[in-house]
Design an enzyme around this catalytic site. Structure first.
Site, PDB file in Angstrom:
ATOM      1  N   LYS A 116       0.807  -1.218   0.000  1.00 47.27           N
ATOM      2  CA  LYS A 116       0.000   0.000   0.000  1.00 47.27           C
ATOM      3  C   LYS A 116       0.843   1.272   0.000  1.00 47.27           C
ATOM      4  CE  LYS A 116      -4.196  -2.032   1.861  1.00 47.27           C
ATOM      5  NZ  LYS A 116      -3.797  -3.373   1.469  1.00 47.27           N
ATOM      6  N   ASN A 235     -14.305  -1.497   9.579  1.00 46.06           N
ATOM      7  CA  ASN A 235     -13.615  -1.464   8.294  1.00 46.06           C
ATOM      8  C   ASN A 235     -13.825  -2.723   7.466  1.00 46.06           C
ATOM      9  OD1 ASN A 235     -12.307   1.138   8.850  1.00 46.06           O
ATOM     10  ND2 ASN A 235     -11.110  -0.020  10.345  1.00 46.06           N
ATOM     11  N   GLU A 275      -9.507   1.199  -5.556  1.00 51.42           N
ATOM     12  CA  GLU A 275     -10.405   1.703  -4.526  1.00 51.42           C
ATOM     13  C   GLU A 275     -10.134   3.176  -4.242  1.00 51.42           C
ATOM     14  OE1 GLU A 275     -10.557  -0.712  -1.068  1.00 51.42           O
ATOM     15  OE2 GLU A 275     -11.115  -2.515  -2.177  1.00 51.42           O
ATOM     16  N   GLU A 288      -6.293   2.321  -2.522  1.00 52.55           N
ATOM     17  CA  GLU A 288      -5.424   1.180  -2.767  1.00 52.55           C
ATOM     18  C   GLU A 288      -5.902   0.464  -4.017  1.00 52.55           C
ATOM     19  OE1 GLU A 288      -5.792  -1.313   0.633  1.00 52.55           O
ATOM     20  OE2 GLU A 288      -7.853  -1.895   0.203  1.00 52.55           O
ATOM     21  N   PHE A 348     -22.012  -8.147  17.462  1.00 51.46           N
ATOM     22  CA  PHE A 348     -21.526  -8.819  16.251  1.00 51.46           C
ATOM     23  C   PHE A 348     -20.351  -9.754  16.540  1.00 51.46           C
ATOM     24  CE2 PHE A 348     -23.575  -4.914  14.902  1.00 51.46           C
ATOM     25  CZ  PHE A 348     -24.401  -5.353  13.884  1.00 51.46           C
TER      26      PHE A 348
END
Length: 671
Positions: A116, A235, A275, A288, A348
């Site tokens: 990245k 994320n 992206e 990225e 979650f």
């Protein structure tokens, strides 16, 4: 063209590749670990090779075992899916050295875009808009904090070799930078074997939009429009759609042109994704490039009609693209929901276990609406602690965004899963959310709209009548079945009382149920027994089926059904209720019964999910303050920090680093 390919992956993406290969007349080879011996992808493939123990590092991440399996079976090429070895240039190079074809981009493109830090430098050189940040390697938490001070808060701390939300933290202060840096490095190390991280400016109210690109080995590169993936939790993408409700034609063209320019700059020759993070004003910055197939690729396939897996295989075989940019058109709208093994009512947290029931909605095209379910599981299969918690990807396509969302809501209501906890209730509720339906999105959507987590809510008055009507009809069908049991009541006639009382939590509804041609008539009554409203219900439902699917007042309706004592548990559009169905006399007596209160305990820290203890941050006798870290538990490749909810003293520590714990196992006691 290849005659046989190996899929170096598992789960739904392995099944997805197998389906396209089968349609193309290409034989397939699956690989599997001990945990996946009975997995669906193993069953679907023409051949399967065992490659090691359950931990990915000893099986799916072992390139030598993958290559050996390909040679053993005579496969000519390897499709890596996503995750695992899909973005490792060394794997592509090793395949070439072994005389095998990598169904993906060339190693140079992977190296250029896979890191990245280096990818942002390449993007800047190609005149692609980039986010302000520090692209060098960061030495330690103090260095990260100094950089963050210079850039300005908030900042994003990201693993250089990361993806899928792993090794990623948002920090709003120096203290959060220091803790986030440590967690990001730890997750990056365990997930990717590379603990390098970088820091960049975090765009406020950002939207996550990505461009699908496709290149061949002859210099041709095109883009297939955009996907919006702004609905994220920690994320990790949860819901995706194509196209984006934010973009107009001009912005789409600009983003597409930049994505193609970047792909050309690195000689990209496969399917890939560029992206971007976008502002609400349609400004956008390079985030990225993922040099692989994306999890959310089906929404692009449905709006373009292009099979991306087929294109990857054809490009890898040396064929030029049969498409030009002018051939690409976006038709209708597609929405994808990721169905995860997690408990939305408990923050979650991951859930593992056996799928005692797995019945997805029917796939196919009807009245202009497409339903597609990409999955790697089947009824009786097991969700393992070792891999990603995804159960399936449910995708719907329709002429408009509104119709695609409504179709998604209907399909989620018809999706029955038992044996583990899952996030379908949350996904169903999301489909009815006003802000989501309006397209007012950001990557902070879930945190902003559900700041205290996802909780059960009471149904509206109209929905309560609908659910009560379904419960009353189910009760009637069940009673009719019981009356047909041979020898019941020694042949004496059964007197059926048509009136029923349905209790939905604190709400009580009196009704009368009568059979009608092809269905039932349910009339709700006032206190004097006079009809308030009358409704017609039709369904072919039979006792034992997990979904009541039928018509309520001429509107199609699907409701999740689970048997309960004196009634049923019902779920629809994210609303879950227990419906108790009584005769009038039973209701009078039930109202007199005391409600049993459940006792709680604040003396223990319990493991909230099955997982591996990464670290224990406290010792016996230590005093802790509310908010302090007590332990870190890893589950399904994510590290979860457990914090003190109040000031306390640690009385006893039961667990230690390296322990595998079941859900609700005691980690430590408070004095």
């Amino acid at each position: 063209m290849f005659s046989k390919i190996l899929i170096a992956n598992r789960g739904e993406i392995a099944c997805r590749v197998i389906r396209t290969a089968r349609r193309m007349g290409i034989a397939t080879v699956a690989v599997y670990s001990d945990a996946d011996r009975d997995a669906l992808h193993v069953e679907m493939a023409d051949e399967a090779v065992h490659i090691g123990p359950a931990p990915a590092a000893q099986s799916y991440l072992d390139a030598e075992k993958i290559i050996a399996a390909a040679k053993q079976t005579g496969a000519q090429a390897v499709h890596p899916g996503y995750g695992f070895l899909s973005e490792r240039a060394s794997f592509a190079t090793a395949l070439k050295a072994a005389g095998l074809v990598f169904i993906g981009p060339n190693p140079g493109a992977i190296e250029a875009m896979g890191d990245k830090i280096e990818s942002k430098k390449a993007a800047a050189a190609a005149n692609v808009s980039t986010v302000p940040g520090h692209l060098g390697v960061i030495e330690d938490a103090g260095h990260a904090a100094r950089i963050a001070d210079e850039i300005g808060y908030p900042v994003m701390i990201k693993a250089s070799a990361g993806g899928g939300g792993k090794g990623m933290r948002i920090a709003h202060s120096r203290d959060e930078v220091q803790e986030g840096f440590d967690r990001a490095r730890s997750e990056a190390k365990s997930s990717f074997g590379d603990d390098r991280v970088f820091v960049e400016k975090f765009i406020v109210e950002p939207r996550h939009i990505e461009i699908q690109v496709l290149g061949d080995k002859h210099g041709n590169v095109i883009h297939l429009g955009e996907r919006e993936c702004s609905i994220q939790r920690r994320n990790q993408k949860v819901v995706e759609e194509a196209p984006s409700p934010l973009l107009d034609e001009e912005t789409r063209a600009l983003m597409g042109a930049q994505a193609v320019a970047l792909a050309r700059a690195v000689n990209y020759d496969s399917a890939g994704t560029v992206e971007f993070v976008a502002g609400q004003d349609k400004s956008f910055y390079f985030l990225e490039m993922n040099t692989r197939l994306q999890v959310e690729h089906p929404v692009t396939e449905l709006v373009t009609g292009i099979d991306l897996v087929e294109q990857m295989i054809r490009v890898a075989a040396g064929e030029p693209l049969a498409l030009t940019q002018a051939d690409v058109t976006l038709n209708g709208w597609a929405v994808e929901s990721r169905v995860y093994a997690e408990d939305p009512y408990r923050g979650f947290l991951p859930s593992i276990g056996r799928l005692t029931r797995y019945k997805p909605p029917a796939e196919g095209v009807s009245e202009g609406v497409t339903v597609r379910n990409d999955t790697g599981v089947q009824e009786g299969g097991e969700i393992s602690l070792f891999y990603d918690p995804m159960i399936a990807k449910l995708i719907t396509h329709a002429p408009t965004r509104e119709a695609a969302i409504e179709a998604q809501a209907d399909a989620l209501d018809a999706f029955a899963i038992d044996g583990i906890q899952h996030n379908i209730p949350f996904l169903s509720a999301l489909m009815t959310h006003e802000r989501w339906r309006a397209g007012r999105l950001s990557t902070g959507f879930i945190a902003e709209e559900y700041p205290d987590g996802f909780h059960a809510t009471a149904p509206s008055a109209a929905l309560a009548r609908t659910l009560a009507g379904v419960a009353a009809v189910i009760d009637n069908v069940g009673n009719a079945r019981k009356r047909r049991i041979s020898g019941q009541l020694a042949g004496r006639p059964v007197v059926f009382e048509h009136q029923r009382v349905v209790r939905l939590g604190d709400l009580t509804l009196a009704c009368e149920v009568d059979r009608a041609a092809g269905g039932f008539i349910v009339s709700f009554l006032d206190a004097e027994g006079r009809p308030l409203s009358t409704h017609e219900l039709r369904s072919g439902w039979h006792p034992g089926e997990p979904v009541w699917s039928g018509v309520f007042d001429e509107e199609a309706l699907a409701v999740q059904v689970r048997p309960r004592l004196n009634g049923v548990a019902l779920a629809h559009r994210g609303i879950a209720v227990e419906a108790l169905v009584y005769t009038r006399r039973e209701a009078e007596l039930a109202a007199l019964m005391p409600v049993k209160q459940q006792a709680g305990s604040f003396k223990h820290l319990l493991c909230p999910m099955p997982g591996l203890v990464v670290s224990i941050a406290v010792s016996e006798g230590q005093e802790v303050k509310a908010g302090e870290t007590l332990a870190v538990v890893e589950a399904m490749k994510m590290e979860n920090v457990l914090r003190a909810e109040r000031d306390a003293t640690i009385a006893r520590v039961h667990a230690r680093a390296g322990d595998s714990l079941a859900v609700d196992a005691v980690i430590l006691d408070f004095a």
